[in-house]
Design an enzyme around this catalytic site. Structure first.
Site, PDB file in Angstrom:
ATOM      1  N   GLU A 160       0.822  -1.228   0.000  1.00 47.68           N
ATOM      2  CA  GLU A 160       0.000   0.000   0.000  1.00 47.68           C
ATOM      3  C   GLU A 160       0.851   1.272   0.000  1.00 47.68           C
ATOM      4  O   GLU A 160       0.612   2.205   0.759  1.00 47.68           O
ATOM      5  CB  GLU A 160      -0.979  -0.010   1.190  1.00 47.68           C
ATOM      6  CG  GLU A 160      -2.062  -1.077   1.025  1.00 47.68           C
ATOM      7  CD  GLU A 160      -3.250  -0.926   1.967  1.00 47.68           C
ATOM      8  OE1 GLU A 160      -3.290   0.025   2.753  1.00 47.68           O
ATOM      9  OE2 GLU A 160      -4.148  -1.769   1.883  1.00 47.68           O
TER      10      GLU A 160
HETATM   11  C1  LIG Z   1       3.277  -9.427   0.450  1.00 52.47           C
HETATM   12  C2  LIG Z   1       2.808  -8.449  -0.569  1.00 52.47           C
HETATM   13  C3  LIG Z   1       1.451  -8.293  -0.811  1.00 52.47           C
HETATM   14  C4  LIG Z   1       1.006  -7.434  -1.817  1.00 52.47           C
HETATM   15  N1  LIG Z   1      -0.321  -7.383  -2.146  1.00 52.47           N
HETATM   16  C5  LIG Z   1      -0.689  -6.697  -3.261  1.00 52.47           C
HETATM   17  C6  LIG Z   1      -2.019  -6.792  -3.759  1.00 52.47           C
HETATM   18  O1  LIG Z   1      -2.881  -7.456  -3.165  1.00 52.47           O
HETATM   19  N2  LIG Z   1      -2.324  -6.138  -4.905  1.00 52.47           N
HETATM   20  C7  LIG Z   1      -1.410  -5.391  -5.576  1.00 52.47           C
HETATM   21  O2  LIG Z   1      -1.728  -4.834  -6.593  1.00 52.47           O
HETATM   22  N3  LIG Z   1      -0.130  -5.258  -5.117  1.00 52.47           N
HETATM   23  C8  LIG Z   1       0.240  -5.904  -4.002  1.00 52.47           C
HETATM   24  N4  LIG Z   1       1.534  -5.803  -3.539  1.00 52.47           N
HETATM   25  C9  LIG Z   1       2.475  -4.957  -4.252  1.00 52.47           C
HETATM   26  C10 LIG Z   1       2.967  -3.752  -3.430  1.00 52.47           C
HETATM   27  O3  LIG Z   1       1.999  -2.760  -3.416  1.00 52.47           O
HETATM   28  C11 LIG Z   1       4.281  -3.317  -4.082  1.00 52.47           C
HETATM   29  O4  LIG Z   1       5.235  -4.267  -3.664  1.00 52.47           O
HETATM   30  C12 LIG Z   1       4.708  -1.941  -3.703  1.00 52.47           C
HETATM   31  O5  LIG Z   1       3.900  -1.018  -4.335  1.00 52.47           O
HETATM   32  C13 LIG Z   1       6.170  -1.638  -4.079  1.00 52.47           C
HETATM   33  O6  LIG Z   1       6.492  -2.079  -5.355  1.00 52.47           O
HETATM   34  P1  LIG Z   1       7.817  -2.953  -5.581  1.00 52.47           P
HETATM   35  O7  LIG Z   1       7.801  -4.037  -4.571  1.00 52.47           O
HETATM   36  O8  LIG Z   1       7.867  -3.313  -6.989  1.00 52.47           O
HETATM   37  O9  LIG Z   1       9.019  -1.988  -5.192  1.00 52.47           O
HETATM   38  P2  LIG Z   1       9.728  -0.937  -6.179  1.00 52.47           P
HETATM   39  O10 LIG Z   1       8.698  -0.104  -6.840  1.00 52.47           O
HETATM   40  O11 LIG Z   1      10.683  -1.664  -7.030  1.00 52.47           O
HETATM   41  O12 LIG Z   1      10.504  -0.018  -5.156  1.00 52.47           O
HETATM   42  C14 LIG Z   1      11.756  -0.402  -4.577  1.00 52.47           C
HETATM   43  C15 LIG Z   1      12.095   0.614  -3.498  1.00 52.47           C
HETATM   44  O13 LIG Z   1      12.278   1.903  -4.085  1.00 52.47           O
HETATM   45  C16 LIG Z   1      11.511   2.862  -3.380  1.00 52.47           C
HETATM   46  N5  LIG Z   1      11.105   3.929  -4.280  1.00 52.47           N
HETATM   47  C17 LIG Z   1      10.505   3.809  -5.473  1.00 52.47           C
HETATM   48  N6  LIG Z   1      10.293   5.027  -6.007  1.00 52.47           N
HETATM   49  C18 LIG Z   1      10.751   5.930  -5.113  1.00 52.47           C
HETATM   50  C19 LIG Z   1      10.823   7.359  -5.067  1.00 52.47           C
HETATM   51  N7  LIG Z   1      10.367   8.127  -6.030  1.00 52.47           N
HETATM   52  N8  LIG Z   1      11.381   7.928  -3.981  1.00 52.47           N
HETATM   53  C20 LIG Z   1      11.846   7.175  -2.969  1.00 52.47           C
HETATM   54  N9  LIG Z   1      11.806   5.857  -2.954  1.00 52.47           N
HETATM   55  C21 LIG Z   1      11.265   5.225  -4.008  1.00 52.47           C
HETATM   56  C22 LIG Z   1      10.355   2.077  -2.816  1.00 52.47           C
HETATM   57  O14 LIG Z   1       9.808   2.746  -1.678  1.00 52.47           O
HETATM   58  C23 LIG Z   1      11.003   0.756  -2.463  1.00 52.47           C
HETATM   59  O15 LIG Z   1      11.580   0.869  -1.190  1.00 52.47           O
HETATM   60  C24 LIG Z   1       1.961  -6.652  -2.533  1.00 52.47           C
HETATM   61  C25 LIG Z   1       3.313  -6.777  -2.240  1.00 52.47           C
HETATM   62  C26 LIG Z   1       3.746  -7.659  -1.285  1.00 52.47           C
HETATM   63  C27 LIG Z   1       5.217  -7.788  -1.035  1.00 52.47           C
END
Ligand SMILES: Cc1cc2nc3c(=O)[nH]c(=O)nc-3n(C[C@H](O)[C@H](O)[C@H](O)COP(=O)(O)OP(=O)(O)OC[C@H]3O[C@@H](n4cnc5c(N)ncnc54)[C@H](O)[C@@H]3O)c2cc1C
Length: 849
Positions: free
Chosen positions: A523
């Site tokens: 989220e």
């Molecule tokens: C257990 C689990 C359950 C989930 N459930 C759902 C679900 O039900 N439905 C759904 O759609 N999604 C779901 N998600 C997805 C979740 O919302 C994403 O994992 C999340 O949005 C982050 O995306 P990413 O993991 O690809 O990280 P990335 O986008 O690759 O980010 C990597 C890091 O970079 C940081 N970052 C990125 N951009 C910036 C910026 N501009 N400034 C500073 N920091 C930045 C992020 O904060 C993070 O720490 C789930 C994820 C997990 C792990």
């Protein structure tokens, strides 16, 4: 350094004014003018009062040559003020040229960004941006309460669910919740807390919803994550607000009865944090559906991390919709759209699982290849095509205040409850470990943070029940409450030592510790939320003038735009000057004379929040004026300002929570610890902001107004920490209030209940133990090394009675039962190891006790 120089210059100017320009009358005149600014008089009223003051000062003020020059300057200032009151003149000379330059600086805003900014409502967050928050608004809000039905649900089905949950079995042996738990969740409506009663749901208040999640989280992270998702952003929530009547009538009763299990799929391998850039597509085209050719969507998508996906029967899907042949008659790029796709739709691949960090709630990928569905599957029907992003961000402003903050708070409550008791029953160096200063400091932090988390989640949930959709607080809660949860989980581990580390049925901390990164990531991942969202959204959304200025500058009706811009601009200038003055005065006086609506020991915290609010508002205006859109790129500056805002918000929640609970005096050390911790952090983050502000001169000016007497606010002290720690290492009412709504029932499989039982016995047992030490060990009558043998010797020597010996044995047995950890035969741990392959016990599996 520059701030200190500017402060010295200000003091020198005051001394010069008294000695050279006209004595004490000059200072009175300046004080009167500052007071007018402090009180935020409108421009015309200010000009009139200034005229009267200046006339009096000219007559009776000093007559020396420097005084003449000074007064001449003041008369020029007065003339300028009168000219500024002539609106057509100031519009022509100032507003129009400024607006032209402003328009050039204004970063272009996409529809998506605009929708995100406009989502939700502005609540207490907006007050903190004014520099003069109206406490009456916060204090008048009704304390959140559970209805009789909600209370019954917590004491009945929720309690029963917690009893049914065996977290080791779920996380290690089965990798899922057992079928009878799934059936219970569905049949008792755990997945239907947000579904209206008319569709068969529970229709709980946000507060009740939050309390249910917190209670489940105190028992099992797998269960609380599972329950959180259908009640958060997903099909039910979206249908509730945007669904067509037909969709609601079909899906909501089925979701309420648990006949449908929903999931919501937004995240793709290429689009995580930047979710608006999803490459998944839905192309408008003709196709066959149930034997007929219809207009529909051909979907191609690849989603991952989707909670509940492996078992979902209906998938809420976000994709980008295109109409290349203009079959719908509008744009070709329609935008992000949300639809509901039944699991059995041809082309959908679903069912495989991810394994989220040992917390086996159902989560997995979903792919779709040329999945054809009718346009009716779009949530809200074809008219809502392209509205997906708005729908998501609008609903996120509520959901993000509840799911993760409640789960994190439930976990933190369980950790504080168990660690407080454990620190009392675990003895080292002949003392409960919780009495050592180093451990006390950690316990105090756990308690202070847990109180802050609980205050934030419950007061904000109360605001939602009062009709708010607080979007900026939702980001603040998401970030800070989960980060505090991470700290509490770490602290609990430290205090438990090896007991927290060795996993097994007896371990009640390990899975809570493991689940932390999930809360941090989902989220809106925390780094992004802190760096980009909290202040970025707050600055535009909550600032009393920025949104008005932006709207006015972009107004296609030029004349109206200039008029509105003029009003906003001059309001803004007066606002900034007033905040600078307020900040200076409250920095000089430590806000001691600031009017607040409460008396007693918490009044000072109300005053300090007002002070920080003025300083923050002033610093924000300086930053936005000088950095403009570049501030968005300076993420660390943005993040620090967001921290200051969040700390003020959280401290306000702490104070309101204390009021809501009837101001229990016993809790004052915790309230003080929480407020001090937050306000100290606000000060340090403001300092960090100024240290890193690129324009060093302006940073110095702001510092002189904000930290005129230096960074005088101090963090919670050791004595306060000790008082806080004692409230959880003894069975107090504060301990129960802090941990209200967790599963603490006394039964053989509930460590939280067993720890409390031991804690209740500890006081009496410690008195008996002390007798053994003083009358037995020190006199040489008791020579054994371990307690059971010592009890035996003390009994024989007449130091203890039979009853005392029995009580101490019982206490010791209960404590050791809690202190012991599990060990395993090797094959019980490795999935590939066979029992006969590794029959001999390894070193690690030998009982040391
Ligand atoms: C257990 C689990 C359950 C989930 N459930 C759902 C679900 O039900 N439905 C759904 O759609 N999604 C779901 N998600 C997805 C979740 O919302 C994403 O994992 C999340 O949005 C982050 O995306 P990413 O993991 O690809 O990280 P990335 O986008 O690759 O980010 C990597 C890091 O970079 C940081 N970052 C990125 N951009 C910036 C910026 N501009 N400034 C500073 N920091 C930045 C992020 O904060 C993070 O720490 C789930 C994820 C997990 C792990």
């Amino acid at each position: 350094m520059l701030g200190a120089i500017i402060t010295v210059l200000l003091v020198a100017a005051a001394v010069y004014a008294v000695t050279q320009v006209g004595g004490i009358l000059t200072l009175i005149f300046i004080a009167a003018v500052l007071f007018l600014a402090y009180k935020r008089l409108p421009l015309l009223a200010f000009t009139l009062t200034f005229t009267v003051l200046l006339a009096a000062y000219t007559l009776w003020g000093g007559q020396s040559a420097p005084a003449g020059v000074w007064k001449g300057f003041l008369w020029l200032l007065l003339i300028s003020l009168w000219l500024l009151n002539v609106r057509p003149l100031r519009k022509a000379i100032i507003t129009r040229p400024f607006m032209r330059a402003y328009l050039k600086l204004l970063p272009p805003m996409s529809q998506t960004e605009r929708e995100a900014l406009e989502a939700g409502t502005v609540w207490w967050d907006g007050e903190l941006f004014t520099g003069a928050p109206r406490w009456s608004k916060l204090l008048a809000a009704k304390p959140p309460r559970l209805s009789a039905e909600e209370q019954q649900f917590l004491d009945g089905p929720c309690e029963e669910l917690c009893r049914m949950l065996d977290d080791w079995h779920i996380t290690h042996e089965r990798g899922d919740m057992p079928p009878h738990v799934w059936d219970y969740l569905k049949s008792k409506g755990f997945f239907a807390m947000i579904i209206p009663k008319r569709y068969g749901g529970l229709e709980f208040s946000a507060y009740a919803h939050s309390c249910v999640l917190a209670k489940i989280a105190s028992r099992s992270a797998t269960a609380s994550s599972t329950v959180a998702v259908p009640n958060s952003l997903g099909p039910a929530e979206l249908l509730n607000h945007y669904g067509t009547q037909e969709q609601k009538d079909y899906y909501l009763p089925r979701l309420a009865r648990g006949e449908e299990i929903p999931c919501f799929a937004l995240t793709s391998p290429r689009a995580g944090s930047d979710a608006a850039s999803i490459p998944d597509t839905g192309i408008v085209c003709r196709g066959m559906w149930q034997g007929r050719e219809i207009l529909g969507l051909r979907l191609n998508f690849n989603k991952r991390y989707i909670t509940l996906a492996p078992i979902a029967t209906v998938v809420g899907l976000a994709f980008r919709m295109f109409d290349p042949d203009r079959l719908l008659g509008g744009n070709t790029d329609i935008g992000i759209t949300c639809a509901l796709i039944p699991r059995n739709t041809p082309g959908l691949t679903i069912g495989r699982r991810h394994f989220p960090i040992n917390i086996p709630f159902q989560n997995g990928p979903i792919q779709g290849k040329d999945v054809f569905v009718p346009l009716d599957f779009i949530i809200g029907g074809a008219k809502m095509a392209g509205c997906g992003w708005r729908m998501l961000v609008e609903q996120l402003s509520v959901g993000r205040c509840i799911s993760l903050p409640s789960n994190a708070t439930g976990g933190a409550k369980a950790a504080s409850w168990s660690t407080g008791a454990y620190a009392r029953i675990r003895r080292q160096f002949n003392m409960p470990v919780g009495r050592f200063e180093g451990v006390e400091a950690v316990l105090a932090r756990m308690v202070g943070l847990t109180y802050t988390m609980d205050a934030a989640r419950s007061v904000t949930a109360g605001a939602i029940d009062g009709g708010e959709k607080p979007s900026v607080p939702s980001a603040m809660l998401k970030y800070h409450v989960t980060e505090m949860g991470r700290q509490v989980a770490n602290d609990a581990m430290d205090v438990h030592g090896g007991k927290g580390i060795c996993l097994g049925p007896r371990n009640y901390l390990g899975r809570g510790y493991e689940v932390v990164p999930v809360a941090i990531t989902v989220e809106g991942a925390n780094l992004l939320t802190r760096s980009l969202i909290i202040f970025g959204q707050g600055a535009v959304r909550c600032h009393p003038f920025v949104l008005k200025e932006m709207a006015a500058a972009r107004n296609p009706d030029r004349a109206r735009g200039v008029d509105d811009f003029d009003r906003a601009l001059f309001g803004h200038i007066g606002f900034t000057i007033s905040n600078a003055v307020r900040s200076l005065i409250m920095a000089l006086t430590h806000a001691r004379f600031t009017a607040v609506p409460v008396e007693g020991p918490t009044a000072r915290y109300f005053q300090h929040i007002v002070r920080f609010s003025s300083s923050f508002a002033f610093a924000v205006d300086v930053a936005m004026l000088t950095l403009g859109g570049y501030l968005k790129k300076k993420e660390n500056l943005s993040a620090r300002l967001g921290d200051v805002l969040s700390c003020m918000y959280l401290a306000s929640m702490v104070l309101k929570h204390h009021e809501n609970q009837g101001r229990p005096e016993e809790d004052l050390p915790i309230v003080e610890w929480a407020c001090r911790n937050l306000l100290y952090r606000a000060q340090e983050q403001m300092h960090g902001f100024l240290r890193n502000f690129p324009n060093r001169f302006l940073a110095g000016v702001v510092r002189a107004f904000v930290f005129t007497r230096g960074r005088a606010y101090s963090a919670p002290g050791d004595r306060l920490g000790r008082a806080v720690a004692q409230l959880v290492t003894t069975p107090t009412d504060s301990r129960e209030r802090l941990c209200q709504y967790i599963y603490w029932t006394l039964e053989p499989t509930n460590p939280l209940g067993l720890l409390q039982e031991a804690l209740l016995l500890a006081e009496g047992a410690e008195v008996i133990e002390k007798r053994i030490r003083v009358d037995g060990v020190k006199t040489g009558k008791v020579t054994a090394l371990d307690l059971p043998a010592q009890i035996q010797q003390a009994l024989a020597a007449g130091i203890l009675s039979e009853t005392e010996a029995a009580a101490l044995r019982d206490y010791d047995r209960k404590c050791m039962n809690l202190i012991h950890v599990d060990d395993f035969a090797p094959h019980e741990l490795g999935t590939l190891a066979q029992p006969d392959e590794q029959a001999a016990p390894s070193r690690s599996s030998v009982h040391v006790a």
